[in-house]
Design a protein around this motif. Structure first.
Motif, mmCIF file in Angstrom:
data_model
loop_
_atom_site.group_PDB
_atom_site.id
_atom_site.type_symbol
_atom_site.label_atom_id
_atom_site.label_comp_id
_atom_site.label_asym_id
_atom_site.label_seq_id
_atom_site.Cartn_x
_atom_site.Cartn_y
_atom_site.Cartn_z
ATOM 1 N N TRP A 96 0.836 -1.202 0.000
ATOM 2 C CA TRP A 96 0.000 0.000 0.000
ATOM 3 C C TRP A 96 0.876 1.259 0.000
ATOM 4 O O TRP A 96 0.595 2.218 -0.717
ATOM 5 C CB TRP A 96 -0.908 0.017 1.231
ATOM 6 C CG TRP A 96 -1.987 -1.033 1.207
ATOM 7 C CD1 TRP A 96 -2.491 -1.678 0.116
ATOM 8 C CD2 TRP A 96 -2.684 -1.555 2.342
ATOM 9 N NE1 TRP A 96 -3.464 -2.573 0.492
ATOM 10 C CE2 TRP A 96 -3.604 -2.514 1.847
ATOM 11 C CE3 TRP A 96 -2.636 -1.320 3.710
ATOM 12 C CZ2 TRP A 96 -4.462 -3.226 2.694
ATOM 13 C CZ3 TRP A 96 -3.475 -2.029 4.555
ATOM 14 C CH2 TRP A 96 -4.385 -2.961 4.048
ATOM 15 N N SER A 97 1.926 1.244 0.816
ATOM 16 C CA SER A 97 2.818 2.410 0.879
ATOM 17 C C SER A 97 3.502 2.643 -0.459
ATOM 18 O O SER A 97 3.724 3.784 -0.880
ATOM 19 C CB SER A 97 3.868 2.214 1.978
ATOM 20 O OG SER A 97 3.265 2.257 3.253
ATOM 21 N N GLN A 98 3.833 1.565 -1.130
ATOM 22 C CA GLN A 98 4.537 1.654 -2.408
ATOM 23 C C GLN A 98 3.619 2.105 -3.542
ATOM 24 O O GLN A 98 4.079 2.604 -4.561
ATOM 25 C CB GLN A 98 5.143 0.284 -2.725
ATOM 26 C CG GLN A 98 6.011 0.215 -3.961
ATOM 27 C CD GLN A 98 5.326 -0.519 -5.108
ATOM 28 O OE1 GLN A 98 4.210 -1.004 -4.962
ATOM 29 N NE2 GLN A 98 5.993 -0.577 -6.240
ATOM 30 N N SER A 99 2.305 1.976 -3.330
ATOM 31 C CA SER A 99 1.356 2.263 -4.418
ATOM 32 C C SER A 99 0.323 3.317 -4.018
ATOM 33 O O SER A 99 0.573 4.519 -4.132
ATOM 34 C CB SER A 99 0.676 0.963 -4.871
ATOM 35 O OG SER A 99 0.064 0.312 -3.763
ATOM 36 N N ASP B 253 8.491 15.030 3.796
ATOM 37 C CA ASP B 253 9.176 15.998 2.927
ATOM 38 C C ASP B 253 10.562 16.302 3.509
ATOM 39 O O ASP B 253 10.665 16.845 4.615
ATOM 40 C CB ASP B 253 8.338 17.272 2.849
ATOM 41 C CG ASP B 253 9.020 18.376 2.057
ATOM 42 O OD1 ASP B 253 9.981 18.070 1.320
ATOM 43 O OD2 ASP B 253 8.604 19.538 2.195
ATOM 44 N N PRO B 254 11.637 15.979 2.811
ATOM 45 C CA PRO B 254 12.989 16.209 3.336
ATOM 46 C C PRO B 254 13.236 17.643 3.771
ATOM 47 O O PRO B 254 13.923 17.878 4.779
ATOM 48 C CB PRO B 254 13.891 15.825 2.157
ATOM 49 C CG PRO B 254 13.089 14.843 1.371
ATOM 50 C CD PRO B 254 11.666 15.306 1.496
ATOM 51 N N ASN C 288 12.338 7.703 0.964
ATOM 52 C CA ASN C 288 11.193 7.840 0.058
ATOM 53 C C ASN C 288 11.389 6.999 -1.203
ATOM 54 O O ASN C 288 10.448 6.354 -1.685
ATOM 55 C CB ASN C 288 11.003 9.310 -0.325
ATOM 56 C CG ASN C 288 10.370 10.134 0.774
ATOM 57 O OD1 ASN C 288 9.664 9.607 1.637
ATOM 58 N ND2 ASN C 288 10.628 11.432 0.777
ATOM 59 N N ILE C 289 12.593 6.996 -1.726
ATOM 60 C CA ILE C 289 12.883 6.216 -2.937
ATOM 61 C C ILE C 289 12.781 4.727 -2.641
ATOM 62 O O ILE C 289 12.198 3.962 -3.413
ATOM 63 C CB ILE C 289 14.283 6.577 -3.479
ATOM 64 C CG1 ILE C 289 14.314 8.034 -3.948
ATOM 65 C CG2 ILE C 289 14.672 5.645 -4.620
ATOM 66 C CD1 ILE C 289 15.700 8.530 -4.308
#
Length: 518
Positions: free
Chosen positions: A379-382, A393-394, A412-413
């Motif tokens: 879910w996090s990946q999509s 946000d960095p 994040n990547i």
């Protein structure tokens, strides 16, 4: 009283610098106009998955320590911790003694509540709990038939097998959905309601309990694995080692981690020493697991139910866990559970254990079911990625001067590429999102949030840590991207753990000869 100061778990009490003790985190926080981030708490969360000791996210707010009480003078008094011992006995005897103690524990709860809900999964502990409460109902000790609840995805082992168990016991069963949308809601509420002591992931579908009557009690068996089988996160008690703080994924600035390292080490030493002199390594590791990991992690998440009704953790009464701690650690394993289920609940023993998809009796199993009740990583990946990435946000984190923005950007990547659950990548990512959301929320309410950045010269501590972390993070990233590699490593790890555990058990029996229960 549902819990005492000698219960392994008490629902949390919070205290601000100028206030009284309160069961409501929201109430305590509402009294503050200025709050200071506790860097040691953040380091603990990133290192271990939960905030340690009696800390919260803020220096001004504390919690009642593990196994403690407040005396008439308003002072905190730590309770003595029951001793571990080395007793053994036949499996039938041990199962009988555990069954009787759990029945007494359930009976003490049933005397106080008539509306009882049971959190039922495909695991072993929750089915034992459900069986015991059904016995009390059949004996007339509970007036209303308990209701079983299970959260998770349709067609998962936990959901399907829990339904079968409830049906076998002739108990009503309700399914609570768990979706990607549930995760977004948890990110928004984990800080506000519970102080973000752990990842929003741990809330699962607990916000659903706003739908039950206020005078209800929800029965959980979260301590079942650790007390009944001496298992913690897949490792037997004898395989545990003492914790060392780490700058996980190098998310913290070096100076922040260095300054927090010693304070967090002090927290660890405090819990390890709670049993006094002469305690062995495995005993001290159990103190940490029960007093910090269990209490401040999943069980703290479950305390959100107290906002709507009442939650009680089985396996936490002094009678139950003192008995289990008195047994030789080599005998705290699956066998006692298997024997208990065969002897007292054979109908439940025929339903597969969700973890292995194998029953204790017979050979029935549904091989078409999902092995996990959630898909947090996918879910996090999509579907969650864009919404959560906006929070993680960095630049926002860089402005707070605690975090390493390059590491957050890399995280994040990695999340965008991860399809398999390995390590703590996802739960930390969701915690960062919750942290951002919660701090923004407090500042919008006019609360002044102060971030302390400290310099440190303890370079020897950090350099070794960073090297270790870089290697570990890289391995986790590689494994999380490959289903085949993930499965192979799990298989090898499982075989290796079995081999090591057998050696440790034999060694403990030689070093600490068992005493026979009469």
């Amino acid at each position: 009283m549902l819990e005492t100061s000698k219960h392994l778990y008490q629902s949390p009490l919070y205290h601000s610098e100028n206030g009284d003790w309160s069961t409501s985190y929201e109430e305590v926080i509402s009294q503050s106009k200025k709050l200071t981030i506790d860097n040691t708490s953040i380091t603990s969360m990133l290192s271990f998955g939960q905030i340690s000791h009696n800390r919260t996210l803020f220096q001004e707010v504390k919690r009642l320590p593990w196994l403690s009480k407040i005396n008439d003078a308003g002072e905190i008094v730590l309770e003595d911790i029951p001793k571990h011992d080395y007793y053994i006995g036949e499996n039938d005897l041990l199962a009988k003694m555990l069954f009787e103690r759990l029945t007494n524990e359930a009976r003490s709860v049933a005397k106080l509540y008539s509306k009882i809900y049971i959190l039922l999964t495909g695991g072993l502990d929750s089915r034992i709990v459900a069986g015991i409460f059904k016995n009390l109902y059949d004996n007339g000790e509970i007036k209303e038939k308990p209701i079983c609840l299970t959260w998770g995805q349709d067609n998962s082992r936990d959901v399907v097998y829990a339904s079968k168990m409830a049906n076998s016991l002739d108990l009503e069963w309700q399914h609570i959905p768990l979706t990607a949308e549930t995760v977004l809601e948890n990110i928004k509420k984990c800080g506000e309601y519970l102080g973000l002591l752990h990842s929003p992931e741990m809330l699962h579908s607990m916000l659903w309990f706003k739908n039950i009557p206020k005078d209800s009690v929800v029965i959980a068996g979260s301590f079942g694995d650790s007390i009944g089988r001496a298992e913690f996160a897949g490792l037997h008690l004898l395989m545990l080692s003492k914790k060392v703080p780490s700058n996980t994924y190098n998310l913290l600035n070096e100076s922040v981690f260095q300054s927090a390292y010693l304070e967090l080490s002090t927290d660890l030493n405090e819990i390890y020493s709670r049993g006094g002199e002469g305690t062995l390594n495995y005993m001290q590791c159990e103190y940490w697991m029960q007093g910090y990991r269990m209490r401040n992690g999943l069980c703290h998440a479950l305390s959100i139910i107290n906002k709507y009704a009442r939650v009680y953790q089985m396996f936490t009464s002094p009678e139950v866990y003192s008995f289990m701690w008195s047994l030789h650690p080599s005998r705290r394993d699956d066998n006692m559970y298997f024997t208990l289920l065969r002897n007292y609940f054979p109908i439940l023993a025929r339903i597969p254990w969700a973890r292995t998809n194998k029953p204790i009796i017979g050979n029935y199993a549904d091989k078409g079911l999902k092995s996990h009740y959630h898909d947090y990583t996918k879910w996090s990946q999509s579907v969650l990625y864009n919404d959560v990435k906006k929070l993680v946000d960095p630049e926002w984190f860089a402005a707070k001067q605690l975090f390493n923005p390059k590491s957050i950007e890399k995280m994040n990547i990695w999340v965008s590429n991860s399809t398999e659950r390995v390590g703590r990548l996802n739960d930390i990512w969701l915690w960062l999102a919750g942290f951002r959301y919660y701090i923004d929320q407090l500042e919008e309410r006019g609360v002044n949030i102060h971030f302390e950045v400290q310099d440190s010269n303890k370079e020897g501590v950090i350099k070794k840590e960073l090297h270790t972390n870089n290697l570990k993070s890289t391995v986790i990233h590689l494994v999380s991207n490959s289903l085949i590699l993930n499965e192979k490593l799990k298989y090898v790890r499982s075989k290796y753990r079995i081999y090591i555990l057998n050696r440790l058990k034999k060694s403990m029996i030689v070093k600490y000869p068992p005493k026979q229960l009469q």
